[in-house]
Scaffold this motif. Structure first.
Motif, mmCIF file in Angstrom:
data_model
loop_
_atom_site.group_PDB
_atom_site.id
_atom_site.type_symbol
_atom_site.label_atom_id
_atom_site.label_comp_id
_atom_site.label_asym_id
_atom_site.label_seq_id
_atom_site.Cartn_x
_atom_site.Cartn_y
_atom_site.Cartn_z
ATOM 1 N N UNK A 1 1.492 -1.259 0.409
ATOM 2 C CA UNK A 1 -0.020 -0.578 -0.356
ATOM 3 C C UNK A 1 0.900 0.884 0.166
ATOM 4 N N UNK A 2 0.218 2.504 -0.859
ATOM 5 C CA UNK A 2 0.686 3.996 -0.465
ATOM 6 C C UNK A 2 1.592 3.782 1.362
ATOM 7 N N UNK B 1 0.803 16.244 -2.539
ATOM 8 C CA UNK B 1 0.060 16.792 -3.119
ATOM 9 C C UNK B 1 -1.457 15.941 -3.486
ATOM 10 N N UNK B 2 -1.322 15.095 -3.593
ATOM 11 C CA UNK B 2 -2.260 13.827 -3.822
ATOM 12 C C UNK B 2 -2.398 12.745 -3.418
ATOM 13 N N UNK B 3 -2.189 13.003 -1.912
ATOM 14 C CA UNK B 3 -2.517 12.770 -0.749
ATOM 15 C C UNK B 3 -1.118 11.194 -0.633
ATOM 16 N N UNK B 4 -1.042 9.817 0.039
ATOM 17 C CA UNK B 4 -0.196 9.818 0.677
ATOM 18 C C UNK B 4 0.805 9.164 -0.809
ATOM 19 N N UNK B 5 1.838 9.026 -0.997
ATOM 20 C CA UNK B 5 2.514 8.618 -1.839
ATOM 21 C C UNK B 5 3.157 7.099 -2.267
ATOM 22 N N UNK B 6 2.948 7.192 -3.129
ATOM 23 C CA UNK B 6 3.540 5.517 -3.564
ATOM 24 C C UNK B 6 4.601 5.659 -4.626
ATOM 25 N N UNK B 7 5.392 6.810 -4.270
ATOM 26 C CA UNK B 7 6.760 6.880 -5.719
ATOM 27 C C UNK B 7 7.515 7.737 -4.928
ATOM 28 N N UNK B 8 8.701 7.918 -5.098
ATOM 29 C CA UNK B 8 10.252 8.370 -4.539
ATOM 30 C C UNK B 8 10.950 8.402 -5.234
#
Length: 401
Positions: free
Chosen positions: A162-163, A169-176
């Motif tokens: 999960x994130x 900006x768009x909620x919980x991040x799922x990339x970095x």
């Protein structure tokens, strides 16, 4: 008639004396200079890399395990393995140091109160050190080597499920995006001149946002272990240079100078003896002896794969120009050579011609030598006038018939 013979002998010795003295003085300076260098510089072999060789590509696969906030539902630490892929290319610019650009990536699994998954790709610029060549002496045929490396790079993690806990900006991040510092060890096994088998381990150090979860330890670590093959273009080999290789040739040139001095002294003594006998009986004409043309003492040496005359060698071109000015009835053949250890026979033939042409152009355009008195001859690498190949990157002057 006897006066004509003595007059001719006197004129010949007078003409030859400046040329022989000039060559003898020039050569003695060279010998003295080389002797000073040899006494100050140890007889150490130096290695250098051909520009076209020692480039390599590598490919492999292995496993990756992230050292992040890994805690199971039961509160226990857990480490999960996933597949990792590796692709890179680089160059050894000396027997001791090299660099490479390497790409790696694949899936990642870790526990954080449940299974977390993501994918990542990364690129690193590594600086490599061949420890065995540095500590045990250079050996391009060594079967086993250990190569430590350090690097800087960038990593993109995506499709995290999960994130993470970090909010963007768009909620919980799922990339970095992260910039790791990494290091590791490579174990290299030589299979043949062009192919190595390698096994290596790398640890990449990130900030705490690598997996978009930030608590616990402030540094995230991703550890990879890969194995694969390295293909080296042109083979893993190195050129060598040792200043002491030239000492034998310097002694040989010094011997030639001494022989010329002895011949000059003998000629001067014979002339003095002939003058002391004036007037003398009629001289019976001796049968004329034809002496074959001999190489002049001056030569012009060139760098590897080059036809450019260096400032150091330009003095030898000047000496030939002066000699031709003092000997207006003599013609000169400019003979170019190349060493057989580098380049094909056809390429070296063209290179030797370019070297001879460079000397020809300098004599004509810079020193005003009549081009009708010069001839160009290219020998390539089929003829090697010296045993040490480094000396065969040369132009030699011959008195033309």
């Amino acid at each position: 008639m006897k006066k004509n013979v003595l007059f001719t002998a006197a004129i010949s010795c007078a003409c030859l004396l400046p040329a022989f003295n000039a060559n003898a003085q020039d050569q003695s300076v060279v010998v003295e200079e080389e002797t000073i260098v040899a006494s100050e510089v140890p007889c150490k072999t130096h290695y250098y890399v051909d520009k076209k060789n020692n480039w390599f590509i590598q490919f492999g696969a292995g496993i990756a395990t992230p050292f992040v906030e890994g805690v199971t539902v039961k509160g226990e630490r857990s480490r999960d393995l996933a597949v990792n892929y590796n692709l890179g290319f680089g160059k050894w610019f000396s027997p001791y140091m090299g660099w490479r650009l390497v790409f790696n990536g694949g899936p990642l699994h870790w526990e954080d109160h449940g299974m977390n998954k993501a994918k990542y790709v990364g690129a690193n610029v590594d600086f490599m050190w061949d420890m065995f060549n540095s500590l045990g002496g250079v050996n391009s045929k060594r079967v086993f080597s250990i190569v430590p490396f350090i690097g800087l790079g960038g990593t993109y993690l995506f499709d995290q499920t999960p994130a993470g806990d970090i909010v963007g900006k768009h909620g919980r991040k799922d990339s970095s995006w992260t910039l790791p510092v990494s290091g590791g060890l490579q174990f290299r096994f030589r299979l043949c001149k062009y192919v190595d088998f390698f096994a290596e381990a790398r640890a990449s150090f990130y900030g705490d946002n690598f997996n978009n979860i930030a608590y616990g330890r402030p540094v995230d670590i991703n550890v990879t272990a890969n194995a694969g093959f390295t293909i080296t273009f042109g083979g893993r080999d190195y050129q060598t240079y040792n200043p002491c290789d030239y000492l034998g040739y310097i002694d040989n040139l010094n011997g030639q100078v001494n022989d010329l001095r002895g011949a000059l002294a003998t000629t001067a003594a014979a002339l003095a003896a002939a003058e002391a006998q004036l007037p003398c009986p009629e001289v019976v004409e001796a049968e004329t002896t034809i002496v074959e043309a001999a190489p002049l003492m001056a030569t012009v040496r060139f760098s590897l794969n080059s036809s450019k005359i260096t400032d150091t060698e330009m003095v030898n071109v000047y000496n030939i120009a002066q000699w031709m000015q003092e000997n207006p009835d003599q013609n000169v053949a400019i003979v170019g050579y190349a060493d057989k250890d580098t380049g094909t026979s056809a390429y070296n033939m063209g290179l030797s011609k370019r070297r001879a042409q460079a000397v020809y152009d300098t004599l004509v355009n810079k020193y005003g030598v009549n081009p009708d008195r010069l001839a160009i001859q290219a020998e390539g690498s089929d003829v090697q006038p010296y045993d040490v190949n480094n000396w065969n990157r040369i132009v030699i002057f011959n008195v033309a018939q």
